[in-house]
Design a protein around this motif. Structure first.
Motif, PDB file in Angstrom:
ATOM      1  N   VAL A 119      11.035  -7.053  -2.844  1.00 18.14           N
ATOM      2  CA  VAL A 119      10.329  -5.803  -2.554  1.00 18.14           C
ATOM      3  C   VAL A 119       9.635  -5.293  -3.806  1.00 18.14           C
ATOM      4  CG1 VAL A 119      10.651  -3.372  -1.952  1.00 18.14           C
ATOM      5  CG2 VAL A 119      11.767  -5.155  -0.599  1.00 18.14           C
ATOM      6  N   ALA A 120      10.343  -5.304  -4.928  1.00 18.56           N
ATOM      7  CA  ALA A 120       9.753  -4.833  -6.179  1.00 18.56           C
ATOM      8  C   ALA A 120       8.517  -5.661  -6.536  1.00 18.56           C
ATOM      9  CB  ALA A 120      10.782  -4.908  -7.299  1.00 18.56           C
ATOM     10  N   ALA A 121       8.605  -6.976  -6.351  1.00 13.24           N
ATOM     11  CA  ALA A 121       7.460  -7.834  -6.655  1.00 13.24           C
ATOM     12  C   ALA A 121       6.287  -7.546  -5.720  1.00 13.24           C
ATOM     13  CB  ALA A 121       7.870  -9.301  -6.549  1.00 13.24           C
ATOM     14  N   ALA A 122       6.593  -7.313  -4.440  1.00 15.36           N
ATOM     15  CA  ALA A 122       5.528  -6.998  -3.486  1.00 15.36           C
ATOM     16  C   ALA A 122       4.842  -5.691  -3.846  1.00 15.36           C
ATOM     17  CB  ALA A 122       6.104  -6.930  -2.067  1.00 15.36           C
ATOM     18  N   LEU A 123       5.616  -4.682  -4.235  1.00 17.32           N
ATOM     19  CA  LEU A 123       5.038  -3.388  -4.588  1.00 17.32           C
ATOM     20  C   LEU A 123       4.149  -3.496  -5.827  1.00 17.32           C
ATOM     21  CD1 LEU A 123       8.103  -1.059  -3.946  1.00 17.32           C
ATOM     22  CD2 LEU A 123       5.925  -1.050  -2.702  1.00 17.32           C
ATOM     23  N   GLU A 124       4.531  -4.329  -6.754  1.00 19.10           N
ATOM     24  CA  GLU A 124       3.724  -4.521  -7.965  1.00 19.10           C
ATOM     25  C   GLU A 124       2.329  -5.044  -7.630  1.00 19.10           C
ATOM     26  OE1 GLU A 124       4.046  -4.179 -11.341  1.00 19.10           O
ATOM     27  OE2 GLU A 124       5.834  -2.961 -10.996  1.00 19.10           O
ATOM     28  N   ALA A 125       2.232  -5.803  -6.552  1.00 19.99           N
ATOM     29  CA  ALA A 125       0.964  -6.444  -6.200  1.00 19.99           C
ATOM     30  C   ALA A 125       0.084  -5.588  -5.303  1.00 19.99           C
ATOM     31  CB  ALA A 125       1.240  -7.785  -5.525  1.00 19.99           C
ATOM     32  N   LEU A 126       0.585  -4.423  -4.842  1.00 20.99           N
ATOM     33  CA  LEU A 126      -0.148  -3.594  -3.883  1.00 20.99           C
ATOM     34  C   LEU A 126      -0.666  -2.321  -4.551  1.00 20.99           C
ATOM     35  CD1 LEU A 126       2.323  -3.799  -0.850  1.00 20.99           C
ATOM     36  CD2 LEU A 126       0.210  -5.106  -1.147  1.00 20.99           C
ATOM     37  N   ASP A 127      -1.919  -1.959  -4.250  1.00 19.50           N
ATOM     38  CA  ASP A 127      -2.377  -0.641  -4.664  1.00 19.50           C
ATOM     39  C   ASP A 127      -1.954   0.372  -3.595  1.00 19.50           C
ATOM     40  OD1 ASP A 127      -4.270  -0.659  -2.546  1.00 19.50           O
ATOM     41  OD2 ASP A 127      -5.868  -1.412  -3.843  1.00 19.50           O
ATOM     42  N   ARG A 128      -2.274   1.658  -3.819  1.00 24.74           N
ATOM     43  CA  ARG A 128      -1.753   2.686  -2.918  1.00 24.74           C
ATOM     44  C   ARG A 128      -2.250   2.506  -1.484  1.00 24.74           C
ATOM     45  NH1 ARG A 128       2.720   5.271  -2.009  1.00 24.74           N
ATOM     46  NH2 ARG A 128       2.526   7.496  -1.459  1.00 24.74           N
ATOM     47  N   ARG A 129      -3.521   2.213  -1.311  1.00 28.21           N
ATOM     48  CA  ARG A 129      -4.044   2.038   0.042  1.00 28.21           C
ATOM     49  C   ARG A 129      -3.388   0.847   0.727  1.00 28.21           C
ATOM     50  NH1 ARG A 129      -8.499   4.217   2.491  1.00 28.21           N
ATOM     51  NH2 ARG A 129      -9.437   3.057   4.241  1.00 28.21           N
ATOM     52  N   ALA A 183      -3.341 -13.518   5.199  1.00 29.01           N
ATOM     53  CA  ALA A 183      -2.792 -12.259   4.695  1.00 29.01           C
ATOM     54  C   ALA A 183      -2.682 -12.334   3.176  1.00 29.01           C
ATOM     55  CB  ALA A 183      -1.421 -11.991   5.319  1.00 29.01           C
ATOM     56  N   THR A 184      -3.322 -11.402   2.491  1.00 30.52           N
ATOM     57  CA  THR A 184      -3.338 -11.436   1.026  1.00 30.52           C
ATOM     58  C   THR A 184      -2.104 -10.772   0.418  1.00 30.52           C
ATOM     59  OG1 THR A 184      -4.632  -9.386   0.989  1.00 30.52           O
ATOM     60  CG2 THR A 184      -5.850 -11.470   0.941  1.00 30.52           C
ATOM     61  N   GLY A 185      -1.388  -9.978   1.200  1.00 33.72           N
ATOM     62  CA  GLY A 185      -0.179  -9.332   0.726  1.00 33.72           C
ATOM     63  C   GLY A 185       1.030  -9.885   1.440  1.00 33.72           C
ATOM     64  N   PRO A 186       1.997  -9.015   1.789  1.00 37.04           N
ATOM     65  CA  PRO A 186       3.180  -9.477   2.527  1.00 37.04           C
ATOM     66  C   PRO A 186       2.804 -10.111   3.861  1.00 37.04           C
ATOM     67  CG  PRO A 186       3.535  -7.271   1.639  1.00 37.04           C
ATOM     68  CD  PRO A 186       2.082  -7.590   1.424  1.00 37.04           C
ATOM     69  N   GLY A 187       3.702 -10.965   4.364  1.00 35.12           N
ATOM     70  CA  GLY A 187       3.481 -11.556   5.669  1.00 35.12           C
ATOM     71  C   GLY A 187       3.408 -10.488   6.738  1.00 35.12           C
ATOM     72  N   LEU A 188       2.834 -10.845   7.876  1.00 32.66           N
ATOM     73  CA  LEU A 188       2.564  -9.893   8.948  1.00 32.66           C
ATOM     74  C   LEU A 188       3.690  -9.856   9.974  1.00 32.66           C
ATOM     75  CD1 LEU A 188      -1.018 -11.238   9.652  1.00 32.66           C
ATOM     76  CD2 LEU A 188      -0.553  -8.999   8.629  1.00 32.66           C
ATOM     77  N   TRP A 189       3.963  -8.660  10.493  1.00 38.11           N
ATOM     78  CA  TRP A 189       4.655  -8.568  11.771  1.00 38.11           C
ATOM     79  C   TRP A 189       3.645  -8.947  12.854  1.00 38.11           C
ATOM     80  CZ3 TRP A 189       9.573  -8.438  11.322  1.00 38.11           C
ATOM     81  CH2 TRP A 189      10.217  -7.652  10.362  1.00 38.11           C
ATOM     82  N   ILE A 190       4.013  -9.849  13.727  1.00 39.18           N
ATOM     83  CA  ILE A 190       3.172 -10.184  14.877  1.00 39.18           C
ATOM     84  C   ILE A 190       4.016  -9.916  16.114  1.00 39.18           C
ATOM     85  CG2 ILE A 190       1.820 -11.943  16.050  1.00 39.18           C
ATOM     86  CD1 ILE A 190       1.324 -13.221  13.334  1.00 39.18           C
ATOM     87  N   ALA A 191       3.592  -8.891  16.867  1.00 36.04           N
ATOM     88  CA  ALA A 191       4.451  -8.283  17.876  1.00 36.04           C
ATOM     89  C   ALA A 191       3.913  -8.431  19.287  1.00 36.04           C
ATOM     90  CB  ALA A 191       4.634  -6.790  17.557  1.00 36.04           C
ATOM     91  N   VAL A 192       4.842  -8.435  20.240  1.00 31.02           N
ATOM     92  CA  VAL A 192       4.501  -8.446  21.658  1.00 31.02           C
ATOM     93  C   VAL A 192       5.506  -7.578  22.410  1.00 31.02           C
ATOM     94  CG1 VAL A 192       3.441 -10.744  21.685  1.00 31.02           C
ATOM     95  CG2 VAL A 192       5.905 -10.510  22.070  1.00 31.02           C
ATOM     96  N   ASP A 193       5.188  -7.275  23.657  1.00 34.17           N
ATOM     97  CA  ASP A 193       6.121  -6.672  24.612  1.00 34.17           C
ATOM     98  C   ASP A 193       6.592  -7.780  25.546  1.00 34.17           C
ATOM     99  OD1 ASP A 193       6.366  -3.893  24.098  1.00 34.17           O
ATOM    100  OD2 ASP A 193       4.415  -3.510  24.973  1.00 34.17           O
ATOM    101  N   GLN A 194       7.648  -8.467  25.206  1.00 39.06           N
ATOM    102  CA  GLN A 194       8.140  -9.575  26.032  1.00 39.06           C
ATOM    103  C   GLN A 194       9.501  -9.180  26.605  1.00 39.06           C
ATOM    104  OE1 GLN A 194       5.989 -11.841  26.576  1.00 39.06           O
ATOM    105  NE2 GLN A 194       6.842 -13.871  26.918  1.00 39.06           N
TER     106      GLN A 194
END
Length: 400
Positions: free
Chosen positions: A61-71, A125-136
């Motif tokens: 998590v700390a490493a991911a936050l380092e790579a992300l700007d506020r937006r 995805a340039t940052g963290p991996g994506l949640w890919i969601a459905v209603d199953q």
């Protein structure tokens, strides 16, 4: 067992005692909690300290936050819909850094084709991996029905299956979703529809989405689905807290849906506590967009600190991601300005804003970013939500 599950087990006993003392319900004249009329300010943390993740998850998590700007951090708090007839448009959302994509409608694509599409989204995805969601869920609510996906029976039938058969069905469901690149299922439904009221319960009972008519019937079935999904690497979502089993209108197409009966110690709520306690893996929890007159009459559950921060996070001890029901197209939230919907949900203690309408995402993102820049207390709330969202991704392997 995770700390959330331990606390949920403990709270079952205290809630049961409260129900027994009140003859099964709080008195009809009982006042709502005092904070219902004076909700906590945004300076109160919307997210409690997370429990359970080890040092490795914290480091990721700390490493991911380092790579992300506020937006980019704030964009992680959104799961945005892609229409069934325009799945290719998901690439544009990936470029905008969304935290997740929801497959809206009923795409007929086969599993192999979806696997290729979702793998492309994850690769881009340039940052963290994506949640890919459905209603199953099964029955009337099943996003994916193309080749490679079993047609699932409705929850009413699933709840009648022997435990072993339901576990097998849930495991097969999880495997099929995983193989198509789906890692988040907005199921199971934990709402309790009292016997004899099914035909008047617009969102759940009319469509046979409930596992039973009591919390004792719902909890083991919902827990089996959570565990079957988790065994395949798919995160489950318990919905719709604190329960849609007693309302008449459907919040998707009806404004001002109110439950005047359910209390904080109700069977609707203990069903969620019991499912959390029994789950082997941490699910998410989705909030309802109805208003609960005897819990917090001042706001829909999704916008209520009493429901989210005090009841779900405080009383039930839930520390994981809280995801909204649709805040894009739903009639229940239509009267609230688009940007304010996201702000109010996060301020109430939510984590992931679900909007089925992709056109609403830019306005929501902009509104949260602007409020965060202007209000240090809200900025701290957003920081906590981002951390909770990323910890869940770490646990799901999406920060690897």
């Amino acid at each position: 067992m995770r700390r959330t599950a331990v606390r949920a087990t403990a709270v079952l006993a205290s809630l049961a005692l409260g129900l027994a003392a009140c003859g099964g319900e709080e008195p009809a004249t009982g006042a709502a909690p005092s904070s219902a009329t004076a909700p906590p300010s945004a300076s109160a943390s919307a997210e409690p300290p997370a429990g359970g993740p080890g040092d490795d998850a914290e480091a990721r998590v700390a490493a991911a936050l380092e790579a992300l700007d506020r937006r980019e951090e704030i964009a992680q708090l959104f799961v945005v819909g892609v229409p069934a007839d325009a799945l290719g448009s998901g690439a544009g959302l990936v470029e905008q850094g969304v935290g997740g994509i929801f497959l809206a409608g009923r795409p007929a694509a086969p599993a192999a084709e979806l696997a290729e599409l979702t793998a492309g989204w994850q690769a881009d995805a340039t940052g963290p991996g994506l949640w890919i969601a459905v209603d199953q869920e099964g029955g009337a609510v099943q996003t994916l029905k193309g080749p490679g996906f079993d047609r699932l029976p409705p929850a009413t039938d699933q709840g009648d299956l022997p435990a072993g058969q339901l576990a097998e069905l849930a495991g097969r469901l999880g495997s099929q979703l995983r193989d198509a690149g789906i890692n988040l299922n907005l199921a199971p439904v934990v709402d309790v529809v009292p016997a004899g009221t099914e035909d008047t319960n617009g969102p759940i009972g009319v469509f046979d989405r409930q596992y039973g008519s009591t919390g004792a019937e719902v909890t083991p079935a919902a827990g089996a689905v959570v565990d079957g999904l988790a065994a395949a690497g798919v995160t489950a979502t318990l919905k719709h807290f604190p329960g849609l089993g007693r309302v008449r209108g459907n919040t998707d197409d009806t404004a001002d849906v109110v439950d005047p009966v359910t209390t904080a110690g109700d069977d609707q709520v203990t069903a969620f506590a019991g499912t959390l306690a029994a789950a082997d893996a941490p699910p998410m929890v989705m909030t309802s967009s109805a208003t609960y007159g005897r819990i917090d009459p001042t706001a829909p559950a999704a916008f209520s600190p009493v429901v989210v921060r005090e009841l779900l996070r405080g009383t039930l001890g839930f520390t994981g991601p809280v995801i909204s029901d649709d805040l894009g197209n739903a009639a229940a939230v239509a009267a609230t300005p688009v940007g304010e919907r996201a702000i109010r949900f996060l301020a109430a203690g939510g984590t992931l804003v679900l909007t089925v309408a992709p056109t609403t995402f830019p306005a929501m993102l902009e509104a949260v970013e602007e409020r965060s820049a202007a209000d240090p207390a809200f900025a701290a709330t957003v920081d906590a939500a981002v951390r909770t969202a990323l910890l869940a991704k770490a646990e799901a392997g999406l920060l690897d």
